[in-house]
Scaffold this motif. Structure first.
Motif, mmCIF file in Angstrom:
data_model
loop_
_atom_site.group_PDB
_atom_site.id
_atom_site.type_symbol
_atom_site.label_atom_id
_atom_site.label_comp_id
_atom_site.label_asym_id
_atom_site.label_seq_id
_atom_site.Cartn_x
_atom_site.Cartn_y
_atom_site.Cartn_z
ATOM 1 N N GLN A 178 0.571 -1.310 0.023
ATOM 2 C CA GLN A 178 0.013 -0.006 -0.005
ATOM 3 C C GLN A 178 0.968 1.388 0.115
ATOM 4 N N VAL A 179 0.123 2.203 -0.513
ATOM 5 C CA VAL A 179 0.895 3.747 -0.343
ATOM 6 C C VAL A 179 -0.253 4.649 0.098
ATOM 7 N N PHE A 180 0.451 5.408 1.034
ATOM 8 C CA PHE A 180 -0.672 6.350 1.750
ATOM 9 C C PHE A 180 -0.162 7.734 1.964
ATOM 10 N N ASN A 181 -0.881 8.725 1.635
ATOM 11 C CA ASN A 181 -0.463 10.263 1.952
ATOM 12 C C ASN A 181 -1.608 10.626 2.769
ATOM 13 N N PRO A 182 -1.479 11.431 4.099
ATOM 14 C CA PRO A 182 -2.241 11.830 4.834
ATOM 15 C C PRO A 182 -2.908 13.122 4.600
ATOM 16 N N GLY A 183 -2.343 13.633 3.506
ATOM 17 C CA GLY A 183 -2.881 15.190 3.367
ATOM 18 C C GLY A 183 -2.151 15.921 4.356
ATOM 19 N N SER A 184 -2.814 17.268 4.632
ATOM 20 C CA SER A 184 -1.986 18.285 5.666
ATOM 21 C C SER A 184 -3.076 18.616 6.594
ATOM 22 N N PRO A 185 -2.783 18.626 7.734
ATOM 23 C CA PRO A 185 -3.740 19.057 8.924
ATOM 24 C C PRO A 185 -3.624 20.492 8.885
ATOM 25 N N THR A 186 -2.707 21.260 8.192
ATOM 26 C CA THR A 186 -2.810 22.624 8.347
ATOM 27 C C THR A 186 -2.867 23.509 6.873
#
Length: 163
Positions: free
Chosen positions: A127-135
Motif C-alpha cells: 500500500q501507499v498512503f498520503n495523509p494530506g495536511s492538517p494545516t
C-alpha cells in the motif's frame, strides 16, 4: 499498534497551528510518522515532544536545521510491518509501482508533498498512503491526517478529516 500519520505541516505560517484534534491523536498513538515539510525545527521539536516515538523524513521546504536531523527517506519496523517513508513520491502515473520498487522490503510507503490524501493498494498487500495536511489543504477538500492500525504485520490505513 496505533500509528498517527502526518505530513506537510508547513509551520510557522501566519497564525496557523496544528489542530488540537491532530495533536490529541498523535499523543494517543504508539508512534508518529511525519512525511516531511515541517519547515522549521520548532515544529519538529513539537512533534518529538508529544510523547510517542517520532519517525520522520525531511521535505523539500524544510530548513537546514530540520534537514540536518532527518533523512530524505527511511524504513521503520512497526508492529511487525516494515514501512517506507519519503516526502516526494514522484509523478502520479505509476506512483505505487515505483514506490514498491524503491522500497521492496516494505509492506507500505507513507509519503507527502502533494497535500492530497491518497491510499492505493497493489497486489500482495502493498500500500501507499498520503495523509494530506492538517494545516495547509491546498487543493484537498479539507485538512486531514492519517491513522494506521498494525496487527500481526498487517497495516490498515484510515484517513481522518480534521475540519
Amino acid at each position: 499498534m496505533r500509528v498517527a500519520i502526518v505530513s506537510d505541516t508547513h509551520l510557522p505560517r501566519g497564525d496557523r497551528v496544528v489542530p488540537d484534534a491532530c495533536l490529541e491523536r498523535c499523543r494517543a498513538a504508539d508512534a508518529i510518522l511525519h512525511a516531511g515539510d515541517f519547515v522549521d525545527v520548532a515544529t519538529l521539536d513539537l512533534f518529538e515532544a508529544l510523547g510517542p516515538p517520532l519517525h520522520a523524513v525531511h521535505g523539500n521546504v524544510d530548513g537546514p536545521a530540520v534537514r540536518a536531523r532527518l533523512p530524505e527517506a527511511r524504513e521503520v519496523e512497526l508492529g511487525g510491518a516494515r514501512i517506507g517513508m519519503v516526502h516526494i513520491p514522484g509523478p502520479a502515473e505509476d506512483r505505487a509501482a515505483r514506490l514498491r520498487r524503491r522500497f521492496p522490503a516494505c509492506a507500505a510507503v507513507v509519503f507527502g508533498h502533494t497535500h492530497l490524501p491518497e491510499h492505493t493498494e497493489l497486489g500482495g498487500g502493498f500500500q501507499v498512503f498520503n495523509p494530506g495536511s492538517p494545516t495547509e489543504r491546498r487543493r484537498a477538500p479539507g485538512h486531514t491526517m492519517g491513522l494506521a492500525t498494525i496487527t500481526a504485520g498487517v497495516v490498515r490505513f484510515e484517513l481522518v478529516a480534521l475540519d
